[in-house]
Scaffold this motif. Structure first.
Motif, PDB file in Angstrom:
ATOM      1  N   SER A  62      10.730  30.348 -24.190  1.00 34.21           N
ATOM      2  CA  SER A  62      10.933  29.999 -22.774  1.00 34.21           C
ATOM      3  C   SER A  62       9.786  29.169 -22.198  1.00 34.21           C
ATOM      4  O   SER A  62      10.006  28.297 -21.353  1.00 34.21           O
ATOM      5  CB  SER A  62      11.116  31.275 -21.952  1.00 34.21           C
ATOM      6  N   SER A  63       8.565  29.413 -22.628  1.00 35.97           N
ATOM      7  CA  SER A  63       7.405  28.698 -22.077  1.00 35.97           C
ATOM      8  C   SER A  63       6.970  27.518 -22.931  1.00 35.97           C
ATOM      9  O   SER A  63       5.938  26.892 -22.676  1.00 35.97           O
ATOM     10  CB  SER A  63       6.229  29.674 -21.911  1.00 35.97           C
ATOM     11  N   LYS A  64       7.736  27.230 -23.992  1.00 34.24           N
ATOM     12  CA  LYS A  64       7.367  26.139 -24.897  1.00 34.24           C
ATOM     13  C   LYS A  64       8.204  24.888 -24.608  1.00 34.24           C
ATOM     14  O   LYS A  64       9.277  24.975 -24.017  1.00 34.24           O
ATOM     15  CB  LYS A  64       7.584  26.567 -26.362  1.00 34.24           C
ATOM     16  N   ASP A  65       7.675  23.752 -25.034  1.00 36.96           N
ATOM     17  CA  ASP A  65       8.392  22.494 -24.870  1.00 36.96           C
ATOM     18  C   ASP A  65       9.437  22.333 -25.979  1.00 36.96           C
ATOM     19  O   ASP A  65       9.387  21.403 -26.789  1.00 36.96           O
ATOM     20  CB  ASP A  65       7.413  21.320 -24.891  1.00 36.96           C
ATOM     21  N   LEU A  66      10.357  23.269 -26.001  1.00 33.60           N
ATOM     22  CA  LEU A  66      11.418  23.249 -27.002  1.00 33.60           C
ATOM     23  C   LEU A  66      12.763  23.436 -26.319  1.00 33.60           C
ATOM     24  O   LEU A  66      12.855  24.099 -25.288  1.00 33.60           O
ATOM     25  CB  LEU A  66      11.217  24.370 -28.029  1.00 33.60           C
ATOM     26  N   PHE A  67      13.795  22.848 -26.891  1.00 34.30           N
ATOM     27  CA  PHE A  67      15.146  23.033 -26.362  1.00 34.30           C
ATOM     28  C   PHE A  67      16.069  23.388 -27.531  1.00 34.30           C
ATOM     29  O   PHE A  67      15.812  23.026 -28.683  1.00 34.30           O
ATOM     30  CB  PHE A  67      15.640  21.768 -25.648  1.00 34.30           C
ATOM     31  N   LEU A  68      17.142  24.111 -27.238  1.00 39.94           N
ATOM     32  CA  LEU A  68      18.044  24.604 -28.271  1.00 39.94           C
ATOM     33  C   LEU A  68      19.250  23.670 -28.399  1.00 39.94           C
ATOM     34  O   LEU A  68      20.110  23.611 -27.516  1.00 39.94           O
ATOM     35  CB  LEU A  68      18.512  26.025 -27.920  1.00 39.94           C
ATOM     36  N   GLY A  69      19.289  22.967 -29.520  1.00 41.75           N
ATOM     37  CA  GLY A  69      20.377  22.014 -29.759  1.00 41.75           C
ATOM     38  C   GLY A  69      21.424  22.576 -30.713  1.00 41.75           C
ATOM     39  O   GLY A  69      21.216  23.586 -31.385  1.00 41.75           O
ATOM     40  N   ASN A  70      22.557  21.899 -30.768  1.00 45.44           N
ATOM     41  CA  ASN A  70      23.666  22.329 -31.622  1.00 45.44           C
ATOM     42  C   ASN A  70      23.287  22.378 -33.097  1.00 45.44           C
ATOM     43  O   ASN A  70      23.597  23.349 -33.801  1.00 45.44           O
ATOM     44  CB  ASN A  70      24.870  21.396 -31.445  1.00 45.44           C
TER      45      ASN A  70
ATOM     46  N   GLY B  46      22.729  24.119 -20.888  1.00 48.03           N
ATOM     47  CA  GLY B  46      21.855  24.261 -19.730  1.00 48.03           C
ATOM     48  C   GLY B  46      20.880  23.101 -19.710  1.00 48.03           C
ATOM     49  O   GLY B  46      20.942  22.203 -20.551  1.00 48.03           O
ATOM     50  N   VAL B  47      19.979  23.094 -18.776  1.00 48.38           N
ATOM     51  CA  VAL B  47      18.966  22.041 -18.671  1.00 48.38           C
ATOM     52  C   VAL B  47      17.585  22.691 -18.668  1.00 48.38           C
ATOM     53  O   VAL B  47      17.334  23.631 -17.913  1.00 48.38           O
ATOM     54  CB  VAL B  47      19.146  21.207 -17.387  1.00 48.38           C
ATOM     55  N   LYS B  48      16.717  22.189 -19.563  1.00 49.10           N
ATOM     56  CA  LYS B  48      15.355  22.725 -19.613  1.00 49.10           C
ATOM     57  C   LYS B  48      14.374  21.620 -19.250  1.00 49.10           C
ATOM     58  O   LYS B  48      14.456  20.491 -19.767  1.00 49.10           O
ATOM     59  CB  LYS B  48      15.043  23.267 -21.011  1.00 49.10           C
ATOM     60  N   LEU B  49      13.463  21.953 -18.365  1.00 42.70           N
ATOM     61  CA  LEU B  49      12.465  20.986 -17.901  1.00 42.70           C
ATOM     62  C   LEU B  49      11.248  21.037 -18.822  1.00 42.70           C
ATOM     63  O   LEU B  49      10.622  22.078 -19.005  1.00 42.70           O
ATOM     64  CB  LEU B  49      12.039  21.315 -16.469  1.00 42.70           C
ATOM     65  N   MET B  50      10.912  19.877 -19.417  1.00 44.31           N
ATOM     66  CA  MET B  50       9.751  19.768 -20.296  1.00 44.31           C
ATOM     67  C   MET B  50       8.493  19.538 -19.469  1.00 44.31           C
ATOM     68  O   MET B  50       8.551  19.153 -18.293  1.00 44.31           O
ATOM     69  CB  MET B  50       9.939  18.607 -21.287  1.00 44.31           C
ATOM     70  N   SER B  51       7.340  19.783 -20.078  1.00 42.99           N
ATOM     71  CA  SER B  51       6.060  19.596 -19.378  1.00 42.99           C
ATOM     72  C   SER B  51       5.837  18.140 -19.000  1.00 42.99           C
ATOM     73  O   SER B  51       5.098  17.822 -18.073  1.00 42.99           O
ATOM     74  CB  SER B  51       4.907  20.081 -20.257  1.00 42.99           C
ATOM     75  N   SER B  52       6.512  17.238 -19.722  1.00 35.69           N
ATOM     76  CA  SER B  52       6.391  15.804 -19.432  1.00 35.69           C
ATOM     77  C   SER B  52       7.229  15.391 -18.229  1.00 35.69           C
ATOM     78  O   SER B  52       7.134  14.269 -17.763  1.00 35.69           O
ATOM     79  CB  SER B  52       6.843  14.999 -20.656  1.00 35.69           C
ATOM     80  N   GLY B  53       8.047  16.330 -17.760  1.00 37.50           N
ATOM     81  CA  GLY B  53       8.939  16.026 -16.651  1.00 37.50           C
ATOM     82  C   GLY B  53      10.342  15.656 -17.100  1.00 37.50           C
ATOM     83  O   GLY B  53      11.252  15.531 -16.275  1.00 37.50           O
ATOM     84  N   ASP B  54      10.504  15.464 -18.412  1.00 39.61           N
ATOM     85  CA  ASP B  54      11.842  15.139 -18.940  1.00 39.61           C
ATOM     86  C   ASP B  54      12.737  16.376 -18.900  1.00 39.61           C
ATOM     87  O   ASP B  54      12.270  17.514 -18.986  1.00 39.61           O
ATOM     88  CB  ASP B  54      11.744  14.653 -20.384  1.00 39.61           C
ATOM     89  N   LYS B  55      14.021  16.125 -18.783  1.00 33.65           N
ATOM     90  CA  LYS B  55      15.002  17.199 -18.816  1.00 33.65           C
ATOM     91  C   LYS B  55      15.828  17.096 -20.098  1.00 33.65           C
ATOM     92  O   LYS B  55      16.281  16.018 -20.452  1.00 33.65           O
ATOM     93  CB  LYS B  55      15.923  17.114 -17.591  1.00 33.65           C
TER      94      LYS B  55
END
Length: 325
Positions: free
Chosen positions: A248-256, A290-299
């Motif tokens: 949850s606190s990492k710059d990672l997103f869950l893809g297919n 869902g949408v996760k906000l990265m530390s860079s500001g990217d979604k």
């Protein structure tokens, strides 16, 4: 006193008369007997010649394996490595056993070996000639490879380079091989085909084009288990929930793609089953983008449980928890 009987009559006094005349026998039709004998000999000769002809055709064998196609089909559907550690389940070992090292003139395997998890040294020790054919680098249904085309061209060329080869063996799960199989038959070659029944199009009877055919599932003793997708739903939801807790606190997103591979690894199911499982979760609205906000500001789009999925998992956990007295 009764008169004596003449020797020629052989009628003994006060005894039953013995008839010495031969009983009539049913005559055997010589023509029918000859016809029967000829038929038996003809059948035996035909059978013997057929067996001899087949044996002679198998004296010079060329084996062509569409390894890229066979490898991914077996791995994605059954988690079965064609280069299995068990000799009874190993494609190359079984082919050598079937045709014999003295009869095989060439044995080639075609694939993008940069993508396939197979030890090349292991194949070379099995006297397999490796033909590397690059792919477009993509996975799943988007992956394209020309190994079947290279194989067909080489097989046709081989009929001119070594005309003594009388039997061509093709190992594939692709109906695109039908033209080359037909061409070999027209050239008077014996063709033997090893295929995967679940991959052959239903509208094409591919087996009729070969002199002999066998399903790789039986040839390689592949374990075929019926998988019920619903049995994995709760475990799959738990995997998704745990991923979000950890990352949850990492710059990672869950893809297919990542999630499918995670299902395969953690649930010990074939990749195709993992894809079906993810589709089941999506259709039943248990997961969503869902949408996760990265530390860079990217979604970034990131898979997550829906409210319905979270509720279903909670109920399953409560049901499985031991009751407190």
């Amino acid at each position: 006193m009764k008169p004596e009987v003449e020797k020629d009559n052989i009628k003994i006094l006060d005894q039953t008369t013995i008839d010495t005349e031969p009983q009539p026998r049913k005559e055997i039709d010589d023509a029918a007997l000859l016809a029967l004998f000829s038929d038996i000999m003809g059948q035996s000769t035909e059978s013997a010649l057929t067996s001899l002809s087949k044996k002679n055709q198998l004296d010079n064998v060329a084996i062509f394996v569409d390894y890229d196609n066979v490898y991914w089909t077996l791995m994605n559907n059954y988690s079965h490595d064609p280069n299995h550690s068990d000799p009874l389940k190993n494609l190359f070992v079984q082919l050598w056993e079937r045709y014999g090292q003295e009869q095989v003139r060439t044995f080639r395997a075609y694939a993008d070996f940069e993508k396939i998890k197979t030890e090349l040294t292991s194949l070379q020790k099995k006297r397999v000639q490796i033909r590397h054919v690059y792919s477009n680098g993509k996975d799943g249904s988007h992956r394209k490879n020309s190994s079947d085309i290279e194989l067909c061209i080489d097989a046709i060329e081989h009929t001119y380079k070594d005309p003594n080869v009388s039997c061509y063996v093709f190992v594939t799960a692709d109906s695109d091989m039908i033209p080359v199989i037909s061409r070999m038959v027209y050239k008077g070659k014996r063709v033997e085909l090893f295929y995967l029944s679940n991959s052959v199009p239903k509208h094409i009877d591919m087996l009729t084009f070969a002199n002999y055919s066998e399903d790789l599932l039986s040839f390689l003793n592949v374990s075929v288990e019926k998988v019920t997708i619903e049995n994995y739903v709760i475990e799959a939801l738990k995997i998704i929930q745990d991923w979000h807790i950890v990352n949850s606190s990492k710059d990672l997103f869950l893809g297919n793609s990542y999630l499918r591979k995670d299902f395969t690894r953690k649930l010990s199911i074939p990749p195709n089953t993992s894809s079906q499982l993810l589709e089941n979760l999506t259709v039943n609205k248990l997961v969503e983008d869902g949408v996760k906000l990265m530390s860079s500001g990217d979604k970034k789009n990131s898979l997550k449980l829906t409210d319905e999925g979270t509720a279903l998992l909670a109920r399953a956990v409560d049901t499985a928890a031991p009751s407190k007295e």
